[in-house]
Design a protein around this motif. Structure first.
Motif, short mmCIF file in Angstrom:
data_model
loop_
_atom_site.label_atom_id
_atom_site.label_comp_id
_atom_site.label_asym_id
_atom_site.label_seq_id
_atom_site.Cartn_x
_atom_site.Cartn_y
_atom_site.Cartn_z
N UNK A 9 15.70 73.82 9.08
CA UNK A 9 15.20 75.19 8.95
C UNK A 9 14.74 75.76 10.29
N UNK A 10 14.75 74.97 11.35
CA UNK A 10 14.43 75.48 12.67
C UNK A 10 15.57 76.33 13.21
N UNK A 11 15.33 76.99 14.33
CA UNK A 11 16.35 77.89 14.86
C UNK A 11 17.60 77.13 15.27
N UNK A 12 17.46 76.00 15.94
CA UNK A 12 18.63 75.21 16.28
C UNK A 12 19.20 74.54 15.04
N UNK A 13 18.33 74.06 14.17
CA UNK A 13 18.79 73.41 12.94
C UNK A 13 19.65 74.29 12.07
N UNK A 14 19.29 75.57 11.96
CA UNK A 14 20.10 76.49 11.16
C UNK A 14 21.49 76.66 11.77
N UNK A 15 21.56 76.64 13.10
CA UNK A 15 22.87 76.73 13.75
C UNK A 15 23.70 75.48 13.49
N UNK A 16 23.04 74.32 13.46
CA UNK A 16 23.74 73.08 13.14
C UNK A 16 24.31 73.14 11.73
N UNK A 19 27.34 75.39 11.80
CA UNK A 19 28.47 74.75 12.47
C UNK A 19 29.13 73.70 11.58
N UNK A 20 28.32 72.85 10.97
CA UNK A 20 28.88 71.78 10.11
C UNK A 20 29.67 72.36 8.94
N UNK A 208 23.66 73.43 19.45
CA UNK A 208 24.05 73.01 18.09
C UNK A 208 25.52 72.60 18.06
N UNK A 209 26.37 73.34 18.75
CA UNK A 209 27.78 72.97 18.80
C UNK A 209 27.95 71.58 19.41
N UNK A 210 27.17 71.30 20.46
CA UNK A 210 27.28 70.00 21.12
C UNK A 210 26.73 68.89 20.23
N UNK A 211 25.62 69.13 19.56
CA UNK A 211 25.07 68.14 18.64
C UNK A 211 26.08 67.75 17.57
N UNK A 212 26.73 68.74 17.00
CA UNK A 212 27.74 68.48 15.97
C UNK A 212 28.92 67.72 16.55
N UNK A 213 29.38 68.12 17.73
CA UNK A 213 30.50 67.42 18.37
C UNK A 213 30.17 65.96 18.62
N UNK A 214 28.97 65.71 19.15
CA UNK A 214 28.55 64.34 19.44
C UNK A 214 28.49 63.51 18.17
N UNK A 215 27.97 64.10 17.09
CA UNK A 215 27.86 63.38 15.83
C UNK A 215 29.22 63.12 15.19
#
Length: 229
Positions: A9-16, A19-20, A208-215
């Motif tokens: 629910x955080x600002x970065x989390x919502x972007x994640x 993206x997912x 967020x895009x990078x977090x998703x890519x890494x995961x």
């Protein structure tokens, strides 16, 4: 893939989350207030806290017929406002204890992958942080968040998880109505943040895009990486 999300629910989390789901993945989000995320058929929402191992276990089994392949953690400490001088609201070790709980529960069920959003200045990147940034962090209540991120850095290395710490420089939140236009490939500065400057920033959509890519791609296993735009 199916993901467990902490901090959705955080600002970065919502972007994640966005993206997912846009990439066709599914997710289960453990959050305190179920009204803070929109409903989606590919998103399961579980009400609870990452400080509760029972709540984490509940989230792992909340989506019928599927268990998470990995976890993405975008939790952060909370202050009374965005002011760097605002009082800290999160309990001590909120991030560290949440991370330790998540890793313990995931290890118990055989899930080994976790990607954690951290901050530039944590761990080995402190030495390369510009001195003005060091002074600012030490002078303001941001120091409490940095202390907790340092504890996360220590906790996660005690685990057997295939972890990645993404150390973001100063976050930008502007123009959130144009997410697709703002997101771009981040620049990687290694674990120590070689070349960091006082003017560095990174937009949350890029992070967020990078977090998703890494995961998704299994990148930077058992590594920390500093990122900027």
């Amino acid at each position: 893939m199916h993901f467990l999300l902490l901090g959705a629910t955080g600002r970065t989390g919502k972007c994640v989350v966005a993206d997912l789901l846009s990439q066709g993945h599914t997710a289960v989000a453990l959050i305190r207030d179920s009204s803070r995320l929109p409903t989606d058929p590919n998103l399961t929402i579980v009400t609870g806290s990452p400080l509760s191992k029972d709540d984490i276990r509940k989230a792992l089994t909340a989506t019928p017929g599927v268990s998470p392949d990995a976890a993405i953690m975008t939790l952060n400490t909370v202050r009374e406002s965005d002011s760097p001088f605002a009082a800290q609201l999160s309990p001590p070790r909120f991030l560290a204890d949440s991370c330790a709980n998540v890793c313990e529960v995931l290890e118990q069920v055989g899930i080994s992958r976790v990607v954690v959003m951290s901050t530039a200045g944590a761990g080995s990147s402190w030495a390369k942080l510009p001195w003005i940034s060091k002074a600012f962090m030490g002078w303001t209540n941001i120091k409490y968040a940095l202390e907790d991120h340092n504890l996360v850095d220590a906790e996660i290395r005690k685990t057997t998880m295939d972890w990645t710490l993404v150390r973001a420089v100063r976050l930008e939140f502007n123009d959130l109505k144009s997410l697709n236009d703002k997101a771009k490939d981040v620049e990687l500065l290694g674990s120590a943040g070689d070349g960091m400057t006082i003017s560095d920033s990174v937009h949350i959509t890029s992070v967020s895009r990078f977090l998703v890519q890494v995961a998704v791609e299994g990148l930077f296993v058992k590594e920390a990486i500093v990122v900027r735009d």
